[in-house]
Design a protein around this motif. Structure first.
Motif, PDB file in Angstrom:
ATOM      1  N   ASN A 139     -22.194  19.110 -16.938  1.00  0.00           N
ATOM      2  CA  ASN A 139     -22.752  20.457 -17.007  1.00  0.00           C
ATOM      3  C   ASN A 139     -21.631  21.500 -16.950  1.00  0.00           C
ATOM      4  OD1 ASN A 139     -23.944  22.894 -15.040  1.00  0.00           O
ATOM      5  ND2 ASN A 139     -25.202  22.341 -16.770  1.00  0.00           N
ATOM      6  N   GLU A 156     -34.181  20.267 -20.247  1.00  0.00           N
ATOM      7  CA  GLU A 156     -35.273  20.952 -20.934  1.00  0.00           C
ATOM      8  C   GLU A 156     -36.248  19.990 -21.592  1.00  0.00           C
ATOM      9  OE1 GLU A 156     -35.913  23.979 -20.625  1.00  0.00           O
ATOM     10  OE2 GLU A 156     -34.094  25.160 -20.379  1.00  0.00           O
ATOM     11  N   ASP A 163     -26.238  20.526 -22.262  1.00  0.00           N
ATOM     12  CA  ASP A 163     -25.258  20.907 -21.252  1.00  0.00           C
ATOM     13  C   ASP A 163     -25.321  19.954 -20.051  1.00  0.00           C
ATOM     14  OD1 ASP A 163     -23.474  22.238 -19.702  1.00  0.00           O
ATOM     15  OD2 ASP A 163     -24.755  23.974 -19.306  1.00  0.00           O
ATOM     16  N   ALA A 195     -21.965  26.496 -23.138  1.00  0.00           N
ATOM     17  CA  ALA A 195     -22.846  25.961 -24.177  1.00  0.00           C
ATOM     18  C   ALA A 195     -22.940  26.936 -25.347  1.00  0.00           C
ATOM     19  CB  ALA A 195     -24.223  25.683 -23.596  1.00  0.00           C
ATOM     20  N   LYS A 241     -33.228  27.781 -14.214  1.00  0.00           N
ATOM     21  CA  LYS A 241     -32.054  27.179 -13.579  1.00  0.00           C
ATOM     22  C   LYS A 241     -31.309  28.195 -12.729  1.00  0.00           C
ATOM     23  CE  LYS A 241     -33.219  24.050 -16.407  1.00  0.00           C
ATOM     24  NZ  LYS A 241     -34.268  24.175 -17.403  1.00  0.00           N
ATOM     25  N   TRP A 242     -31.864  29.384 -12.624  1.00  0.00           N
ATOM     26  CA  TRP A 242     -31.165  30.443 -11.897  1.00  0.00           C
ATOM     27  C   TRP A 242     -31.899  30.778 -10.626  1.00  0.00           C
ATOM     28  CZ3 TRP A 242     -26.642  32.383 -13.882  1.00  0.00           C
ATOM     29  CH2 TRP A 242     -26.355  32.010 -15.196  1.00  0.00           C
ATOM     30  N   ASP A 293     -32.875  30.664 -25.950  1.00  0.00           N
ATOM     31  CA  ASP A 293     -33.225  29.749 -24.862  1.00  0.00           C
ATOM     32  C   ASP A 293     -34.176  28.688 -25.386  1.00  0.00           C
ATOM     33  OD1 ASP A 293     -31.798  31.392 -23.300  1.00  0.00           O
ATOM     34  OD2 ASP A 293     -33.387  31.775 -21.826  1.00  0.00           O
ATOM     35  N   ALA A 294     -34.155  27.540 -24.732  1.00  0.00           N
ATOM     36  CA  ALA A 294     -35.025  26.443 -25.153  1.00  0.00           C
ATOM     37  C   ALA A 294     -36.437  26.598 -24.614  1.00  0.00           C
ATOM     38  CB  ALA A 294     -34.448  25.127 -24.684  1.00  0.00           C
ATOM     39  N   ASP A 295     -36.663  27.617 -23.775  1.00  0.00           N
ATOM     40  CA  ASP A 295     -37.955  27.696 -23.091  1.00  0.00           C
ATOM     41  C   ASP A 295     -38.925  28.680 -23.743  1.00  0.00           C
ATOM     42  OD1 ASP A 295     -36.752  30.053 -22.519  1.00  0.00           O
ATOM     43  OD2 ASP A 295     -36.536  29.707 -20.378  1.00  0.00           O
ATOM     44  N   ARG A 299     -31.083  40.586 -23.383  1.00  0.00           N
ATOM     45  CA  ARG A 299     -31.069  39.132 -23.291  1.00  0.00           C
ATOM     46  C   ARG A 299     -29.904  38.614 -24.120  1.00  0.00           C
ATOM     47  NH1 ARG A 299     -34.923  36.466 -20.839  1.00  0.00           N
ATOM     48  NH2 ARG A 299     -34.359  34.645 -22.051  1.00  0.00           N
ATOM     49  N   PRO A 359     -28.864  26.347 -26.088  1.00  0.00           N
ATOM     50  CA  PRO A 359     -28.305  25.655 -24.925  1.00  0.00           C
ATOM     51  C   PRO A 359     -29.441  24.963 -24.185  1.00  0.00           C
ATOM     52  CG  PRO A 359     -27.830  28.016 -24.865  1.00  0.00           C
ATOM     53  CD  PRO A 359     -28.869  27.793 -25.897  1.00  0.00           C
ATOM     54  N   CYS A 360     -29.275  23.702 -23.839  1.00  0.00           N
ATOM     55  CA  CYS A 360     -30.353  22.974 -23.153  1.00  0.00           C
ATOM     56  C   CYS A 360     -29.823  22.295 -21.911  1.00  0.00           C
ATOM     57  CB  CYS A 360     -30.928  21.876 -24.039  1.00  0.00           C
ATOM     58  SG  CYS A 360     -31.443  22.431 -25.640  1.00  0.00           S
ATOM     59  N   TYR A 361     -30.398  22.611 -20.787  1.00  0.00           N
ATOM     60  CA  TYR A 361     -30.055  21.919 -19.556  1.00  0.00           C
ATOM     61  C   TYR A 361     -31.363  21.478 -18.910  1.00  0.00           C
ATOM     62  CZ  TYR A 361     -28.203  21.107 -14.880  1.00  0.00           C
ATOM     63  OH  TYR A 361     -27.877  20.551 -13.676  1.00  0.00           O
ATOM     64  N   GLY A 377     -22.317  24.846 -17.913  1.00  0.00           N
ATOM     65  CA  GLY A 377     -22.936  26.167 -17.784  1.00  0.00           C
ATOM     66  C   GLY A 377     -23.342  26.741 -19.129  1.00  0.00           C
ATOM     67  N   LYS A 378     -24.276  27.690 -19.086  1.00  0.00           N
ATOM     68  CA  LYS A 378     -24.821  28.245 -20.319  1.00  0.00           C
ATOM     69  C   LYS A 378     -23.760  28.958 -21.155  1.00  0.00           C
ATOM     70  CE  LYS A 378     -28.307  31.279 -22.223  1.00  0.00           C
ATOM     71  NZ  LYS A 378     -29.154  32.458 -22.062  1.00  0.00           N
TER      72      LYS A 378
HETATM   73  N1  UDP Z   1     -28.849  26.503 -19.498  1.00  0.00           N
HETATM   74  C1  UDP Z   1     -27.713  25.758 -19.809  1.00  0.00           C
HETATM   75  N2  UDP Z   1     -26.851  25.384 -18.801  1.00  0.00           N
HETATM   76  C2  UDP Z   1     -27.069  25.736 -17.491  1.00  0.00           C
HETATM   77  C3  UDP Z   1     -28.209  26.512 -17.193  1.00  0.00           C
HETATM   78  C4  UDP Z   1     -29.073  26.882 -18.206  1.00  0.00           C
HETATM   79  O1  UDP Z   1     -27.488  25.430 -20.973  1.00  0.00           O
HETATM   80  O2  UDP Z   1     -26.256  25.359 -16.644  1.00  0.00           O
HETATM   81  C5  UDP Z   1     -29.786  26.900 -20.583  1.00  0.00           C
HETATM   82  C6  UDP Z   1     -31.243  26.520 -20.326  1.00  0.00           C
HETATM   83  O3  UDP Z   1     -31.527  25.217 -20.760  1.00  0.00           O
HETATM   84  C7  UDP Z   1     -31.998  27.557 -21.142  1.00  0.00           C
HETATM   85  C8  UDP Z   1     -31.079  28.778 -21.053  1.00  0.00           C
HETATM   86  O4  UDP Z   1     -29.797  28.295 -20.693  1.00  0.00           O
HETATM   87  O5  UDP Z   1     -32.153  27.190 -22.495  1.00  0.00           O
HETATM   88  C9  UDP Z   1     -31.573  29.803 -20.070  1.00  0.00           C
HETATM   89  O6  UDP Z   1     -31.816  29.198 -18.816  1.00  0.00           O
HETATM   90  P1  UDP Z   1     -33.090  29.563 -17.940  1.00  0.00           P
HETATM   91  O7  UDP Z   1     -34.300  29.620 -18.822  1.00  0.00           O
HETATM   92  O8  UDP Z   1     -33.125  28.622 -16.808  1.00  0.00           O
HETATM   93  O9  UDP Z   1     -32.714  31.001 -17.433  1.00  0.00           O
HETATM   94  P2  UDP Z   1     -33.692  32.278 -17.323  1.00  0.00           P
HETATM   95  O10 UDP Z   1     -34.379  32.421 -18.644  1.00  0.00           O
HETATM   96  O11 UDP Z   1     -34.630  31.952 -16.220  1.00  0.00           O
HETATM   97  O12 UDP Z   1     -32.763  33.411 -17.020  1.00  0.00           O
END
Ligand code: UDP
Ligand code: MG
Length: 315
Positions: A70, A13, A42, A76, A206-207, A93-95, A156, A9-11, A72-73
């Motif tokens: 958008n 990114e 997303d 996605a 994004k949170w 996650d994309a990060d 996770r 899922p990518c928002y 939401g995750k």
């Molecule tokens: N994401 C998404 N839609 C949203 C918010 C987040 O697809 O509305 C994706 C985001 O790109 C990432 C993953 O969900 O790949 C997790 O988000 P994030 O890293 O911001 O959350 P955290 O790891 O801080 O809980």
């Protein structure tokens, strides 16, 4: 050859995607499986989509699904599950907070045939504000006490699953989705793998606290009826209390006569009970609101652009 599907899922990114893509490719090229990378855009407002299109034009393993806004995750992830064709399917996650380097070991564990999924959990919550960790821990304690969904603290969304398990997830088509609960609710044999928390490679989370808090409340309401029964038990308790208080007042009146006092305390009690009533109504309202949204049968996501011919675009 067996196939692995990775759902990402990518928002917004654009900053982390290049890192992710490079590392994922490196890991996937070493394993002996066919694979596909399903990127779900997303409704990003930055260059995410054009980056994904570039990857897709150069790499036949890449599929992208771009939402019309958008969603939401959760949506996605659902879109990814609906479109994944692999024998083994994972969400990441994309990060790079979900390290692709864990994949070979996860695949090995599934290959033994003993487990249906390999899930990951964070060993620690380092790098996270203390107050957030405290709320997170309390959330897991509470939800495990009051619901059927078995949710592991620090779990996770990153997990590798067999196709059968993903089919079960897709069949749970509820509108209000809380994946951590759904994974636990459907059962199946899960192997838990712990790893050290990693910080995001680039970009921002994004949170914020408020979003997480709402997510936690949603999780509880989606998987438990406890709040609603607490509300009614509270009602019964208050009724009993007031009945006893009434008896005391009547008896005192009969024995001592009426010294008229306590206007302030009366008001306090009225406001207190009014507050509790409104709170309970609110709890009930939450469930009604959820039911309302469910009965509309709105789609979870709408794909407006994709390079996959047989894509599920609306579901
Ligand atoms: N994401 C998404 N839609 C949203 C918010 C987040 O697809 O509305 C994706 C985001 O790109 C990432 C993953 O969900 O790949 C997790 O988000 P994030 O890293 O911001 O959350 P955290 O790891 O801080 O809980
Ligand atoms: Mg993250």
């Amino acid at each position: 050859m067996k196939k692995v599907s990775l759902i990402i899922p990518c928002y917004n990114e654009e900053e982390s995607l290049p890192f992710f893509y490079k590392e994922a490719k490196e890991v996937l090229s070493k394993i002996n499986y066919d694979y596909e990378l399903l990127f779900v855009n997303d409704g990003s407002k930055d260059e995410t989509l054009s980056i994904l299109k570039k990857y897709a034009s150069e790499d036949e393993h890449v599929k992208y699904f771009s939402f019309s806004r958008n969603f939401g995750k959760e949506a996605a992830m659902y879109a990814g599950f609906c479109n994944a064709q692999g024998d083994y399917i994972a969400v990441m996650d994309a990060d790079l907070q979900d390290p692709p380097s864990l994949l070979p070991e996860m695949l090995q564990i599934l290959e033994t045939g003993e487990y249906d999924s390999v899930a990951t959990r964070r060993e620690n919550r380092e790098g996270e504000p203390k107050i957030r960790s405290w709320f997170a821990r309390k959330f897991y304690q509470i939800i495990n006490k009051i619901s059927d969904a078995d949710i592991v603290d620090g779990a996770r969304d990153f997990r590798l699953m067999r196709k059968e398990m993903v089919d079960a997830i897709v069949s749970m088509s509820e509108y209000n989705r809380f994946s951590k609960g759904i994974f636990g609710w459907i059962g199946f044999k899960t192997y838990w793998m712990a790893y050290e928390n990693v910080e995001r490679v680039a970009g921002e989370t994004k949170w914020n606290f408020w979003k997480l808090f709402k997510y936690a409340i949603d999780g509880i309401i989606n998987f438990s009826l406890a709040p609603i029964s607490i509300a009614s038990w509270f009602g019964i308790f208050m009724t009993l209390c007031s009945f006893i208080a009434l008896l005391i007042v009547i008896i005192r009146q009969l024995i001592f006569g009426d010294p008229v006092a306590g206007w302030a305390s009366t008001i306090c009690v009225i406001i207190f009970i009014g507050g509790i009533q409104l709170f309970c109504l609110g709890v009930i309202g939450q469930y009604i609101a959820k039911t309302y949204m469910e009965t509309k049968h709105r789609p979870h996501f709408i794909v407006s652009d994709t390079n996959s011919e047989d894509a599920v675009k609306v579901k």
